[in-house]
Design a protein around this motif. Structure first.
Motif, PDB file in Angstrom:
ATOM      1  N   PHE A  12      39.890 -32.029  23.632  1.00 57.66           N
ATOM      2  CA  PHE A  12      40.418 -33.189  23.512  1.00 57.66           C
ATOM      3  C   PHE A  12      39.430 -34.241  24.439  1.00 57.66           C
ATOM      4  O   PHE A  12      38.407 -33.665  25.012  1.00 57.66           O
ATOM      5  CB  PHE A  12      41.713 -33.252  24.087  1.00 57.66           C
ATOM      6  CG  PHE A  12      42.762 -32.815  23.532  1.00 57.66           C
ATOM      7  CD1 PHE A  12      43.213 -33.134  22.440  1.00 57.66           C
ATOM      8  CD2 PHE A  12      43.403 -31.202  24.025  1.00 57.66           C
ATOM      9  CE1 PHE A  12      44.318 -32.475  21.679  1.00 57.66           C
ATOM     10  CE2 PHE A  12      44.108 -30.608  23.030  1.00 57.66           C
ATOM     11  CZ  PHE A  12      44.637 -31.262  21.843  1.00 57.66           C
ATOM     12  N   THR A 152      41.052 -28.052  27.285  1.00 53.15           N
ATOM     13  CA  THR A 152      42.210 -28.943  27.355  1.00 53.15           C
ATOM     14  C   THR A 152      42.488 -29.350  28.922  1.00 53.15           C
ATOM     15  O   THR A 152      42.028 -28.443  29.784  1.00 53.15           O
ATOM     16  CB  THR A 152      43.676 -28.546  26.806  1.00 53.15           C
ATOM     17  OG1 THR A 152      43.748 -27.167  27.854  1.00 53.15           O
ATOM     18  CG2 THR A 152      43.431 -27.889  25.527  1.00 53.15           C
ATOM     19  N   ASP A 186      42.811 -39.026  21.062  1.00 55.66           N
ATOM     20  CA  ASP A 186      43.304 -37.626  20.729  1.00 55.66           C
ATOM     21  C   ASP A 186      44.159 -37.890  19.549  1.00 55.66           C
ATOM     22  O   ASP A 186      44.130 -36.881  18.703  1.00 55.66           O
ATOM     23  CB  ASP A 186      44.223 -37.180  21.788  1.00 55.66           C
ATOM     24  CG  ASP A 186      43.558 -37.025  23.021  1.00 55.66           C
ATOM     25  OD1 ASP A 186      42.192 -36.740  22.921  1.00 55.66           O
ATOM     26  OD2 ASP A 186      44.059 -36.690  24.140  1.00 55.66           O
ATOM     27  N   SER A 190      43.164 -35.777  16.222  1.00 56.56           N
ATOM     28  CA  SER A 190      43.717 -34.640  15.643  1.00 56.56           C
ATOM     29  C   SER A 190      44.477 -34.920  14.278  1.00 56.56           C
ATOM     30  O   SER A 190      44.856 -33.980  13.954  1.00 56.56           O
ATOM     31  CB  SER A 190      44.742 -34.352  16.796  1.00 56.56           C
ATOM     32  OG  SER A 190      44.242 -34.385  18.168  1.00 56.56           O
TER      33      SER A 190
END
Ligand code: CDP
Length: 231
Positions: A12, A152, A186, A190
């Motif tokens: 991330f 992360t 993010d 994603s």
């Protein structure tokens, strides 16, 4: 002989991937490639030419100009890492600004942009001995990487780190805007169709919310040493 492996670090936004990647590259004498800097440089170009803004994206215009852009990394001995050059100009400072962070995920969704950059990244890693960080390194760029890491940390920790970094550089930003940007990137990264950010099946996850740089570095060195013994 210096053994060469390929290390892919994904994760991330603002998880400290580049900090750790630079340390690993230095210790093992590998090349470090910051793939995010390449997406940032294209975004900077698009912003300068008014192809992208808060509420618009002139996709066709940007795509047709892509071939006229050349990206290169040039090692800065004093800094100890390579800086991003766009068409011969050092854009390292500009590409790190929040204004670029706020547009980059929109540009990184474009398949034509990804195709150009992925090809260049694969060429840079052709000979091995490379540490590359990004979002799709272990899944798309180097699916056969020797070691894959997935970083992360909580959004709050990440935004705090990035906010400090920007303030230390003298940029005028608010914590609220930085946190929003971290979470928004993010989300876009994603959920995009082309090469979304996901953890590769064989990646090792490292949550560094409560881990210092030294602890992460030592943990990753153990993994690298183990890999080097295997080959
Ligand atoms: O340093 P930070 O984690 O904030 O981001 P970065 O690595 O500089 O990447 C900036 C942006 O580029 C990401 O938010 C993605 O939208 C895009 N990116 C990507 O799509 N694929 C990559 N391999 C690297 C970055």
């Amino acid at each position: 002989m210096n053994k060469k492996i390929t290390i892919a670090i994904d994760g991330f936004s603002s998880t400290g991937k580049s900090t750790i990647a630079k340390l690993i590259a230095k210790k093992y004498n590998f090349i470090y490639v910051d793939s995010g800097a390449m997406y940032r440089a294209i975004t900077f170009f698009a912003k300068q030419n008014n192809f992208v803004g808060k509420d618009f994206l002139k996709k066709a215009e940007l795509i047709s100009e892509l071939k006229n852009n050349s990206l290169s990394f040039q090692f800065n001995k004093q800094l100890g890492f390579a800086e991003m050059f766009l068409n011969g100009q050092n854009v390292e400072k500009e590409i790190r600004r929040l204004e670029v962070s706020q547009l980059v995920s929109k540009v990184a969704e474009i398949s034509e942009v990804r195709r150009k950059l992925v090809k260049e990244q694969q060429e840079m890693g052709e000979k091995g001995g490379v540490v590359m960080d990004g979002r799709d390194i272990g899944t798309v760029v180097f699916p056969n990487a020797d070691l894959k890491l997935f970083m992360t940390a909580s959004a709050d920790k990440r935004a705090t780190r990035r906010y400090k970094e920007l303030i230390d550089r003298g940029d005028k930003v608010s914590f609220k805007d930085v946190l929003f940007n971290v979470e928004e990137r993010d989300r876009i990264d994603s959920t995009r169709e082309d090469s979304p950010l996901t953890k590769a099946k064989d990646a090792i996850e490292i949550d560094n919310s409560d881990m210092g740089i030294q602890e992460q570095f030592e943990r990753i060195c153990t993994l690298v040493d183990r890999k080097l013994k295997e080959i």
